[in-house]
Design a protein around this motif. Structure first.
Motif: not given
Length: 202
Positions: A43-50, A77-80, A165-168
């Protein structure tokens, strides 16, 4: 083992402070799975999107289940939302997997209460590796553990390597979700206490 399995192992180690709630642990495990998937470049993060990537070959069946659970269509889906959806009863799933793999057994002595069960970790190389990672103050594991109230001093927790950044962002979302869960608990406790007072005899 994966970060998620190491976190589960650390959560079940006997310690003097309060035990970890299954809800809190489930949320943090869901975050740990995202960390593992980031590391595997699944996966990668685009903002808060997975944003899902290619499906990797994973030896770990729980992490494989996490990959299968990813939303692969736009809108992603977002991380939350992932934490709450994937985290539902996730601690119980890890407990069952640990028991099936012989890493966890029903305790006879030196017990640790985990929900309604009395469980203890088996002394295995996997457990010792998790303990070693913990003792070495591995920052991501430390941050995910700290989110659910498990601390081992005040070592650095922001050096997450190349995916910093993504992990944080994942760790921050875990912290927010755990705090939200605690707020819900407190609100219910206040509501229950108020309801009980209605029925008290003056």
């Amino acid at each position: 083992m994966t970060t998620a399995k190491d976190l589960f192992t650390i959560a079940l180690e006997p310690r003097p402070e309060r035990s970890v709630g299954q809800g809190d642990l489930s949320l943090s495990l869901a975050g740990a799975e995202l960390v593992d998937l980031l590391d595997a470049e699944a996966i990668g993060l685009d903002g808060d999107l997975i944003v899902p990537g290619p499906q990797p070959d994973l030896d770990d069946r729980l992490l494989g289940a996490a990959v299968s659970a990813l939303v692969r269509q736009v809108p992603y889906e977002n991380v939350e939302d992932w934490l709450w959806r994937r985290g539902r009863d996730l601690a119980a799933a890890y407990q069952a997997a640990f028991e099936a793999d012989g890493l966890l057994t029903r305790a006879r002595r030196g017990v640790l209460n985990f929900g309604a069960e009395r469980m203890e970790l088996v002394d295995t190389p996997a457990r010792r590796l998790a303990q070693s990672r913990w003792q070495e103050d591995e920052p991501v594991l430390g941050a995910l553990a700290a989110a659910i109230g498990i601390r081992r001093g005040e070592g650095p927790q922001d050096d997450a390597g190349p995916d910093g950044e993504a992990v944080a962002a994942v760790v921050a979302a875990v912290n927010d979700a755990v705090m939200e869960l605690e707020a819900v608990r407190q609100r219910r406790s206040i509501e229950n206490a108020a309801f009980a007072n209605v029925w008290r005899v003056p």
